[in-house]
Scaffold this active site. Sequence first.
Site, PDB file in Angstrom:
ATOM      1  N   GLU A   1       0.849  -1.208   0.000  1.00 10.79           N
ATOM      2  CA  GLU A   1       0.000   0.000   0.000  1.00 10.79           C
ATOM      3  C   GLU A   1       0.876   1.246   0.000  1.00 10.79           C
ATOM      4  OE1 GLU A   1      -2.246  -0.372   3.579  1.00 10.79           O
ATOM      5  OE2 GLU A   1      -4.080  -0.870   2.543  1.00 10.79           O
TER       6      GLU A   1
ATOM      7  N   ARG B   1      -4.277  -4.969  -0.102  1.00 14.58           N
ATOM      8  CA  ARG B   1      -5.665  -4.510  -0.175  1.00 14.58           C
ATOM      9  C   ARG B   1      -6.053  -4.171  -1.623  1.00 14.58           C
ATOM     10  NH1 ARG B   1      -5.064  -1.366   4.906  1.00 14.58           N
ATOM     11  NH2 ARG B   1      -5.779  -2.674   6.617  1.00 14.58           N
TER      12      ARG B   1
HETATM   13  C1  LIG Z   1      -6.901   1.353   2.835  1.00 17.65           C
HETATM   14  C2  LIG Z   1      -7.064   2.375   3.923  1.00 17.65           C
HETATM   15  C3  LIG Z   1      -6.175   2.459   4.960  1.00 17.65           C
HETATM   16  N1  LIG Z   1      -6.349   3.380   5.937  1.00 17.65           N
HETATM   17  C4  LIG Z   1      -5.375   3.472   7.033  1.00 17.65           C
HETATM   18  C5  LIG Z   1      -5.423   2.346   8.023  1.00 17.65           C
HETATM   19  C6  LIG Z   1      -4.003   2.292   8.513  1.00 17.65           C
HETATM   20  O1  LIG Z   1      -3.799   3.288   9.496  1.00 17.65           O
HETATM   21  C7  LIG Z   1      -3.204   2.636   7.251  1.00 17.65           C
HETATM   22  C8  LIG Z   1      -2.824   1.419   6.467  1.00 17.65           C
HETATM   23  O2  LIG Z   1      -2.051   0.640   7.262  1.00 17.65           O
HETATM   24  P1  LIG Z   1      -1.969  -0.969   7.178  1.00 17.65           P
HETATM   25  O3  LIG Z   1      -0.983  -1.254   8.233  1.00 17.65           O
HETATM   26  O4  LIG Z   1      -1.478  -1.272   5.815  1.00 17.65           O
HETATM   27  O5  LIG Z   1      -3.299  -1.548   7.426  1.00 17.65           O
HETATM   28  O6  LIG Z   1      -4.067   3.418   6.469  1.00 17.65           O
HETATM   29  C9  LIG Z   1      -7.425   4.237   5.905  1.00 17.65           C
HETATM   30  O7  LIG Z   1      -7.622   5.046   6.827  1.00 17.65           O
HETATM   31  N2  LIG Z   1      -8.281   4.182   4.873  1.00 17.65           N
HETATM   32  C10 LIG Z   1      -8.153   3.276   3.866  1.00 17.65           C
HETATM   33  O8  LIG Z   1      -8.983   3.233   2.915  1.00 17.65           O
END
Ligand SMILES: Cc1cn([C@H]2C[C@H](O)[C@@H](COP(=O)(O)O)O2)c(=O)[nH]c1=O
Length: 226
Positions: free
Chosen positions: A47, A100
């Site tokens: 990501e 994702r």
């Molecule tokens: C896809 C997505 C992610 N986020 C936020 C959630 C986490 O704080 C990070 C991603 O971290 P991870 O360790 O890879 O899970 O991003 C979000 O707020 N909204 C989204 O759509």
Amino acid sequence: EKQIDKNKKLKSEECHDLCCISGNIASGKTTCLEYFSKTSDIEVLTEPVSKWRNVQGCNPLGLMYQDPSRWGLTLQTYVQLTMLDRHVLPMSTPVRMMERSIYSAKYIFAENLYKSGKMPEVDFAVLSEWFEWIIKNIAIPVDLIVYLQTSPQTCYERLKQRCRDEEKVIPLEYLESIHNLYEDWLIHHKSFEVPAPVLVIPADHDLKKMLHQYEENREKILMAHC
Ligand SMILES: Cc1cn([C@H]2C[C@H](O)[C@@H](COP(=O)(O)O)O2)c(=O)[nH]c1=O
Ligand SMILES: Nc1ncnc2c1ncn2[C@@H]1O[C@H](COP(=O)(O)OP(=O)(O)O)[C@@H](O)[C@H]1O
């Protein structure tokens, strides 16, 4: 014989396979992708969290956690754009593994903001119209979703251990909401259409056991489409 056919197909130009690694925050997705990145002929796309933390000097991820009602749409619009950018990148290897997808950004994170009352109706409506337009007009093929199924408590512990600055404000309840949305979507089929078959991998285990499970599932993961 079937195995040889599959291997031939895997190497041929025609067989392309996109596998999305899904799961809660800190469930072990990046660790899983790092493991598979050692395999030849696989492209791994993690990501673009660094972009979400720094777009032209601004930090929409940090802003969202500080004030979700004000900045939720800003973050989710940018996440949607950067996910789309990943999905439309031409594939240069027979297999791509991606962290994702545009679907989980919308069906899990945007949905969570809206359902918890932290995203205003108008923001959710605009984001939803963008999303619907994208999936109607742009091909976003996904061959397999690997769901790393964890308990929220495990993620909470791993999150604290990873210690990202922006995420220090995340309570266990937030991870529980994300978990429930994932379960309703990928396990109970109660919310949104699932765009690909789902492979569930229990992911509360220690690293050694996780790597063992990845090996056991290697063929299913890398040959989903062939
Ligand atoms: C896809 C997505 C992610 N986020 C936020 C959630 C986490 O704080 C990070 C991603 O971290 P991870 O360790 O890879 O899970 O991003 C979000 O707020 N909204 C989204 O759509
Ligand atoms: N099976 C595991 N057991 C214990 N810790 C793990 C395991 N898998 C990952 N971790 C650790 O948990 C944290 C989050 O893992 P990460 O792969 O970054 O998750 P994600 O990409 O899903 O957010 C990292 O500190 C990582 O080293």
